[in-house]
Write an enzyme that holds these catalytic residues in place. Structure first.
Site, short mmCIF file in Angstrom:
data_model
loop_
_atom_site.label_atom_id
_atom_site.label_comp_id
_atom_site.label_asym_id
_atom_site.label_seq_id
_atom_site.Cartn_x
_atom_site.Cartn_y
_atom_site.Cartn_z
N CYS A 6 1.26 3.73 1.75
CA CYS A 6 1.85 4.23 2.99
C CYS A 6 2.85 3.26 3.61
O CYS A 6 3.37 3.54 4.70
CB CYS A 6 0.76 4.57 4.00
SG CYS A 6 -0.08 6.08 3.53
N LYS A 7 3.13 2.15 2.95
CA LYS A 7 4.07 1.19 3.52
C LYS A 7 5.49 1.48 3.04
O LYS A 7 5.70 2.36 2.19
CB LYS A 7 3.63 -0.24 3.17
CG LYS A 7 2.24 -0.59 3.69
CD LYS A 7 2.15 -0.62 5.21
CE LYS A 7 0.77 -0.44 5.76
NZ LYS A 7 -0.05 -1.62 5.83
N PHE A 8 6.45 0.72 3.53
CA PHE A 8 7.87 0.92 3.23
C PHE A 8 8.12 0.90 1.72
O PHE A 8 8.92 1.66 1.19
CB PHE A 8 8.64 -0.22 3.91
CG PHE A 8 10.13 -0.11 3.88
CD1 PHE A 8 10.82 0.36 4.99
CD2 PHE A 8 10.86 -0.51 2.78
CE1 PHE A 8 12.21 0.44 4.99
CE2 PHE A 8 12.25 -0.43 2.76
CZ PHE A 8 12.92 0.05 3.87
N HIS B 66 0.86 -1.20 0.00
CA HIS B 66 0.00 0.00 0.00
C HIS B 66 0.89 1.24 0.00
O HIS B 66 2.02 1.21 0.50
CB HIS B 66 -0.89 -0.04 1.25
CG HIS B 66 -1.84 1.12 1.32
ND1 HIS B 66 -1.49 2.33 1.89
CD2 HIS B 66 -3.10 1.25 0.87
CE1 HIS B 66 -2.51 3.16 1.78
NE2 HIS B 66 -3.50 2.52 1.17
#
Ligand SMILES: *Cc1c(COP(=O)(O)O)cnc(C)c1O
Length: 378
Positions: free
Chosen positions: A192-194, A190
């Site tokens: 907003c992930k790393f 997603h």
């Protein structure tokens, strides 16, 4: 006023909230996907899976449409029937537990170790029963947990260990990525992930048999009419971004880890400390976790947010999961989980932050004085 730090709070906010950032070879890969196929069975998806497998040194990777899809599919790597139990910590996001309910599985909440997101081994041993069909470990914000010990307990009881590493891309323990310690590992990509592909995720396993069951489940049971399944495939455009970005993961890790070190060196305030790092572990720098000492961490959350530094704790109001109506009937007393979530805040470390941003963040945090502590002294 931000004084010597350069950026205004408002100007800083825009930088600090940046989630995804465009990378140099994105467009080349997207064009290649357009030319070679956009479906979940096109060659670019295989390319993404192989690129991830190469970074992690894990042989089997299955790209999927989301992190939630990864959890649903990973569980299908094993035999169980609805009504069986899955042991999981109440400190993880509800995104890990909703897929269990979708499968008709029962979450059993296990307390964490003091000041850690890792499952408490004593509580885990107490909770394992003949109904247990899986254990899920969920390291948060890139901080390692003692997955080696959880793996030992799981193996002793012959129960599959699932790692939800949506927050723990590139996190390692004793020189190996966390994914190496589980029977299967789930990741979200997603935005907003790393690592971002917009929406998406992947499942990885050392075991061919597990990976092949997972892959079949994500493709309608290979349409053979004998095996159950659903469509959880990742599309070609998402995979193209993933294939473009996977080779940059190590570089991305180094930048984030550098930010964590720089920021830690600038911090000087006895009201908080970094969450203790599990011995032998290496955080990925997904976020810096600060723990308020002797008072409620939400004071610190309020302070940073009022100066434009976002906190995931502010955004998601992390609470033990059994406090949510949907999960109230699974409630269990987990004192370590409660005090951990009450004590924490997250500080961004993403690669687009520059030296001035880190100085600004440190300046804001160093000025923090807890209201509750001041009241206690007067
Ligand atoms: C984000 C997240 C998920 C869900 O991922 P999506 O891609 O949003 O479906 C699952 N588990 C954890 C631990 C997460 O952080």
């Amino acid at each position: 006023m931000t004084g010597d730090a350069g950026l205004t709070d408002a100007g800083f906010r825009a930088v600090a909230e940046l989630c995804s950032h465009r990378q140099s070879n994105d467009i080349d890969y997207l064009e290649r996907a357009l030319a070679t196929g956009l479906t979940g069975t096109s060659p670019i998806v295989l390319e993404f899976e192989q690129a991830i497998g190469a970074v992690y040194g894990v042989p089997h990777v299955v790209a999927v449409s989301s992190g939630a899809a990864a959890v649903m599919a990973a569980l299908k790597g094993f035999d169980w029937s609805p009504g069986q139990e899955v042991v999981v910590s109440p400190t993880c996001p509800i995104c890990t537990v909703l897929p269990l309910l979708q499968h008709g599985l029962v979450p059993v909440f296990c307390d964490v170790r003091p000041n850690s997101f890792g499952l408490c081994p004593d509580d885990l041993a107490r909770l394992i029963s003949p109904k247990t069909c899986a254990i899920i470990e969920v390291p948060m914000w890139g901080y390692p947990v003692a997955v080696d010990e959880t793996q030992r307990i799981a193996a002793e009881h012959r129960i599959p260990l699932v790692l939800d590493l949506a927050h723990a891309h590139m996190t390692s323990l004793r020189g190996r990525y966390l994914a190496h310690y589980g029977d299967v590992a789930c990741f979200s990509t997603h935005d907003c992930k790393f690592m971002s592909t917009g929406e998406g995720g992947f499942v990885m396993s050392q075991h061919e048999a597990v990976a092949s069951r997972v892959r079949s489940y994500t493709r309608f049971g290979n349409l053979d009419g004998k095996s159950p399944g659903i469509n959880l495939k990742m599309g070609g455009l998402q995979a193209a971004l993933g294939a473009a970005r996977a080779p940059l993961l190590e570089q991305h890790l180094a930048i984030r880890q550098g930010h964590r070190q720089k920021l830690k060196a600038l911090l000087d305030n006895g009201h908080f400390r970094e969450l203790p790092v599990t011995p032998g572990g290496s955080p990925s720098g997904y976020a810096l976790l600060l723990q308020a000492i002797g008072h409620d961490g939400r004071d610190l959350v309020r302070h940073q947010v009022s100066h434009g530094i976002p906190s995931d704790i502010h955004k998601y109001d992390n609470r033990p999961l059994y406090e949510y109506p949907l999960l109230a009937k699974y409630s269990r007393h987990c004192p370590n989980a409660t005090s951990l979530l009450r004590s924490l805040t997250t500080i961004p470390l993403h690669p687009d932050l520059c030296e001035d941003d880190l100085v600004h963040i440190a300046h804001v945090l160093n000025r923090y004085r807890s209201e509750s502590i001041e009241h206690a002294y007067t």
